[in-house]
Enzyme design. Structure first.
Site, short mmCIF file in Angstrom:
data_model
loop_
_atom_site.label_atom_id
_atom_site.label_comp_id
_atom_site.label_asym_id
_atom_site.label_seq_id
_atom_site.Cartn_x
_atom_site.Cartn_y
_atom_site.Cartn_z
CD GLU A 143 79.54 -13.00 41.57
OE1 GLU A 143 79.35 -13.04 40.34
OE2 GLU A 143 79.62 -14.02 42.28
CB CYS A 191 79.40 -28.72 34.08
SG CYS A 191 78.58 -28.74 32.47
CB CYS A 202 77.51 -34.09 36.63
SG CYS A 202 76.32 -32.73 36.48
CB CYS A 260 72.78 -33.82 31.43
SG CYS A 260 73.81 -32.82 30.34
#
Length: 348
Positions: A35, A190, A200, A206
């Protein structure tokens, strides 16, 4: 299962990334390291650095015990070196305060240097399956488009909206997979440019796709002219091919790294070179520009060959003469390492 999460997880099972090195095993240390490395850096770049890092420092205690030079050397080239120093310090704090482990308490984890709310959530969700939401750059983009949220995501008002949506979509089950799924969707479908809306799993709901706003959302940060700074880098090289390096102070973009001495202009460079070594002549090398996130740095390298160190320089811990074979073990800024590699073959 919530419809948003249900559709996303079904997509993840078929198309998500399941073979990333930090997923096997997906323990807290490896998730945390990935991360931190992935902040401001793409997966394709991080994989090699991650594998080298864990080979050298396989667990939190090894990281805590490592000298800073080793940590920075392993990080060298990834940029944003504050991340590496925070990582190192956080590991030391975990040894001092948390029994050598990353805490499972959210507040204690988020309080460690360099972690914060989203990274803490990612660690707890992926390593322990606890229900915490995340909001990295990929997730911000997915949610801003899906909900049709205008305004730059870096502003507090917009970020507050995005956190609310992030939390409401995070499921109670399969939290680790969901967390990876929404990051994968932002990274592979995306995307910032040329998003693949036809692939998607969230396209039906969306708002940005429905209203033709995919290219406009998320709203960009207001632009301003990128400032340009200039510096002269002194390459003092002795008859043995060693170069003089200087450890940067605690402030600035390369703080704590070994670098070349710098000066504001050519006249200052000559004065500093004479202070550091006995010199005769200099060769101006081709200037180059290194781009940071907030400014550009124009570098003029000045090579002083045949330099000899005066007495007393060995007493300064911030200065050292280094041979080519020693450079790999030091944390060097990427442009400095590249410059030294380029001049390695020039006549000494």
């Amino acid at each position: 299962m919530k419809p948003f999460a249900d559709a996303l997880l079904a997509w993840f099972d078929r198309h998500g990334r399941h073979d990333l090195p930090w997923q096997h095993p997906r323990d807290a240390y490896r998730v945390w390291l990935s991360e931190i490395m992935l902040q401001q850096t793409q997966v394709v770049t991080v994989v090699g650095y991650f594998e080298r890092f864990v080979a050298a420092l396989p667990d939190l205690r090894a990281l805590a015990a490592a000298p800073e030079d080793q940590v920075l050397a392993l990080w060298s080239g990834l940029g944003y070196y504050r991340r590496a120093r925070f990582l190192h310090r956080a590991a030391q704090l975990c040894v001092e305060r948390h029994g050598g482990e990353l805490p499972r308490d959210f507040d204690a984890l988020a309080a460690l240097p360099g972690i914060g709310r989203s990274t803490a959530g990612a660690i707890l969700a992926q390593a322990h399956g606890l229900r915490f939401s995340i909001l990295d750059g990929n997730v911000k983009r997915v949610l801003a488009r899906y909900h049709g949220i205008h305004g730059h995501p870096g502003t507090s008002a917009v970020e507050k909206q995005l956190w609310r949506h992030a939390d409401e979509h995070t499921p109670a089950a399969r939290v680790a997979d969901y967390t990876q799924a929404i990051m994968d969707l932002g990274a592979t479908v995306c995307t910032r440019g040329k998003p693949r809306c036809e692939a998607c799993p969230l396209a039906a709901g969306c708002v940005a796709r429905r209203d033709g706003l995919v290219a406009q959302l998320p709203s960009p940060k207001p632009t301003k002219a990128t400032p340009v700074r200039a510096t002269v880098m002194l390459i003092l090289r002795d008859a043995h091919g060693r170069v003089l390096l200087e450890r940067r102070g605690p402030q600035g973009v390369w703080s704590g790294l070994w670098s070349l001495p710098e000066a504001a202009d050519i006249d200052s460079a000559w004065r500093d070179a004479k202070r550091h070594a006995h010199i005769d002549d200099a060769q101006a090398l081709a200037p180059f520009v290194h781009v940071f996130s907030h400014y550009k740095l124009r570098v003029e390298p000045l090579l002083f060959d045949g330099a000899t160190a005066p007495r007393g320089i060995a007493d300064n811990p911030a200065l050292r003469w280094c041979g080519t074979g020693e450079l790999a073990a030091l944390g060097l800024p990427a442009p400095v390492r590249k410059l030294l590699q380029q001049i390695e073959g020039t006549t000494a």
